[in-house]
Write an enzyme that holds these catalytic residues in place. Structure first.
Site, PDB file in Angstrom:
ATOM      1  N   CYS A 329      28.682  -5.287  13.681  1.00  0.00           N
ATOM      2  CA  CYS A 329      29.504  -4.049  14.468  1.00  0.00           C
ATOM      3  C   CYS A 329      30.503  -4.916  15.543  1.00  0.00           C
ATOM      4  O   CYS A 329      31.190  -5.839  14.772  1.00  0.00           O
ATOM      5  CB  CYS A 329      28.290  -3.716  15.174  1.00  0.00           C
ATOM      6  SG  CYS A 329      28.979  -2.302  16.210  1.00  0.00           S
ATOM      7  N   LEU A 330      30.225  -4.817  16.635  1.00  0.00           N
ATOM      8  CA  LEU A 330      31.129  -5.547  17.497  1.00  0.00           C
ATOM      9  C   LEU A 330      31.092  -6.984  17.516  1.00  0.00           C
ATOM     10  O   LEU A 330      31.670  -7.727  17.585  1.00  0.00           O
ATOM     11  CB  LEU A 330      31.037  -5.161  19.108  1.00  0.00           C
ATOM     12  CG  LEU A 330      31.222  -3.608  19.133  1.00  0.00           C
ATOM     13  CD1 LEU A 330      31.058  -3.174  20.645  1.00  0.00           C
ATOM     14  CD2 LEU A 330      32.787  -3.033  18.719  1.00  0.00           C
TER      15      LEU A 330
END
Length: 597
Positions: A329-330
């Site tokens: 993800c991030l």
């Protein structure tokens, strides 16, 4: 990395900014403005009313100058009304009636058999016909900003979901049947659930994990030890489970928007445990849950004092070996930035980079884009300026709103009217264990990456120099998931536009979390895998999809084989924590930061 303040962003865009001292305290008038906007943001749950009004003004003005579109919508309304009339007439006469409108594939609100009988079927069809008309009414028109058309569709869907007949006890056949069956006990239990949720919403107290889901015992339970700690993260090393291990270790960089143990849930679906059992030395970053005192933490802090500090710690524990880095993800976005900077600066300590459901280009970032514009970001910034961070409920509301029919209204019906309690799973326990995000870092992320897309546009700098993703030359393994609402797979796939190195792309079924948790033996799993050699020509996502063979089962073994093919062989496991002094005094896995609330 250059500071991504609004003033600097304006200056770089060619806007003349006033000559002011950046270190000077804000003027009292500015403080008054920010406090006023922050109070409004709190009252609206962080949603900018200006953004909503601008969307509908854009839509209304363009519809007002399109008489042909107005006639088309009038005809559609008459046609939909006629379909409803015919359907109601057939039902009244006892004839076999075919519903003219069908719910969306992911809409399960009308699955109960009672919805096929009058009068509930007619109410359902009336609701679906309204959905059909408004879907057409908010389609794109010449001149209207495409983002505004998408927002108008999304917002009207939210409004219609609020008044769906499935939400009310007198118009939902499932609630009526349950009430008769239980003598009204479902409503009493539902009222108790409602009061419980209201109390939790007001107090915002952190609820302990339910029985059978204790952190460190039932989930996040892979044996290991914290071997390094600073103010930003704890580095966990997991205990080897094989007599020989791959020489190169694996480092996980999870997102700071979540706690890391989505990658180490129950023993049967823990990616960490699986990799350890496959003969890897695995390290995990466990981010701190920041408080208002840490509001000034920046993206550069997360790169330098997070990812790079972890690499330096691992280098001392496993000396002389390169690292297979994996970002989720991030965390994957941050890892891509770090990897590009490392290669730019001649740092060759990475053996490979794996990105799971991670984006480097945000132009097609799915339905989250419906919440992001200048007005909305400014609203969030003022709210964070007041609090020092973006709080957990404010962030959770964004993700639940995307799938409101399932995550808000269907849950409310089950809990408040059917009297059913939420059945915990390891994933829902993790999902409820949310974190905060520092004000400065989140502002830099929203403006610099999400809103202005500076990384893929060649306008994102670190230490005064532009970051170029094409500098990444180590092999890459990139994973997208078919039903991802947060990082749509075609957006994840765009890494192929910005890199030239050896790259393997995997597309698996499931969503942002469920697709990644795809352990061997998981039913109904499939994936597609394709390899792009270094410097090969570009292939579009649709072309790639058509050419990539669908394979049944989990993609995890393919990842393991890929990493082993890019490793130098096996060696004896090294002592936990290596020769680092003081490591033996740090806590066992899962550490202490994971318990911060």
């Amino acid at each position: 990395m250059t500071e991504l303040s609004p003033d600097k962003l304006s200056a770089e865009a060619g806007v003349c900014a006033a000559d002011t001292d950046e270190n000077a305290p804000p003027h009292p008038y500015e403080k008054l403005d920010r406090a006023t906007r922050a109070a409004l943001a709190r009252a609206t749950a962080g949603v900018s009313p200006h953004s909503i009004m601008a969307t509908w003004m854009d839509w209304a003005l363009h519809l007002g100058r399109s008489p042909g579109r107005q006639l088309e919508l009038t005809e559609r309304a008459a046609r939909d009304a006629a379909k409803l009339w015919v359907y109601a007439s057939e039902m009244a006469t006892g004839a076999k009636a075919t519903p003219p409108f069908q719910p969306r594939k992911q809409d399960h609100r009308f699955n109960a058999p009672g919805w096929q009988k009058a009068p509930f079927s007619l109410w359902q069809q009336a609701f679906l016909s309204a959905q059909d008309w408004w879907q057409a009414a908010t389609d794109e028109m010449p001149g209207i900003a495409p983002r505004d058309a998408e927002r108008a569709q999304f917002q009207i869907r939210q409004a219609l979901d609020l008044v769906s007949p499935s939400n009310f006890p007198w118009s939902n056949p499932e609630i009526i049947n349950r009430t008769f069956q239980t003598g009204g006990r479902n409503l009493i239990e539902g009222a108790a659930h409602f009061l419980e949720d209201v109390a939790h919403t007001i107090t915002q107290q952190h609820e302990p994990a339910p029985q059978g889901y204790e952190i460190g015992k039932d989930i996040a339970a892979t044996p290991g030890r914290v071997v390094y700690r600073n103010a930003l993260f704890e580095l966990i090393q997991y205990t080897p489970r094989t007599k020989r291990v791959q020489a190169e270790p694996i480092l996980f960089v999870p997102a700071w928007i979540m706690k890391y143990y989505v990658l180490d849930l129950s023993p049967e679906n823990s990616m960490v445990r699986y990799l350890v059992e496959q003969g890897f030395t695995v390290f995990m970053i466990s981010w701190v849950n920041p408080t208002a005192d840490q509001s000034d933490l920046s993206l550069e802090d997360y790169r330098l004092n997070g990812v790079m500090a972890a690499i330096e710690a691992i280098e001392k524990i496993v000396p002389g070996q390169k690292i297979h880095a994996n970002g989720y993800c991030l965390g994957g976005t941050l890892l891509a930035i770090a990897a590009a900077v490392m290669q730019r600066d001649g740092d060759d300590r990475l053996a490979s980079v794996t990105l799971m459901a991670a984006q480097v280009d945000f132009a097609e970032a799915g339905e989250l884009l419906l919440f992001i514009d200048d007005s909305q970001v400014a609203f969030v910034e003022d709210l964070m300026w007041l609090q020092g961070y973006l709080d957990r409920p404010q962030m959770t509301r964004t993700f639940t709103t995307i799938r409101a029919e399932d995550l808000i209204y269907a849950r409310a019906v089950r809990r408040y009217f059917l009297g059913e309690d939420d059945l915990p799973t390891d994933l829902t326990v993790w999902n409820n264990d949310t974190t905060r995000m520092p004000a400065r870092m989140h502002s830099e992320y929203l403006r610099g990456l999400f809103l202005e897309n500076r990384l893929s546009a060649g306008r994102f700098s670190v230490e005064g120099r532009i970051v170029a993703l094409k500098d990444i030359r180590v092999p890459m393994f990139v994973v997208g998931t078919e039903s991802d609402h947060i990082a749509p797979w075609r957006s994840v796939y765009k890494i192929r536009l910005f890199t030239d190195g050896d790259l393997t792309f995997v597309l698996t079924n499931g969503g942002h979390n469920g697709g990644i948790l795809s352990e061997p033996g998981h039913k109904h799993r499939h994936y597609r895998l394709g390899h792009r050699p270094a410097d090969a020509l570009y292939t579009s996502p649709d072309e790639w999809f058509e050419s990539a063979e669908e394979k049944q089962g989990s993609w995890w073994p393919a990842m393991v084989d890929w990493i082993k093919d890019r490793s130098s062989g096996e060696t004896a496991p090294l002592p936990m924590g290596g020769k680092r002094r003081g490591a033996e005094n740090l806590p066992k896995a899962p550490g202490s930061y994971i318990h911060q609330t």
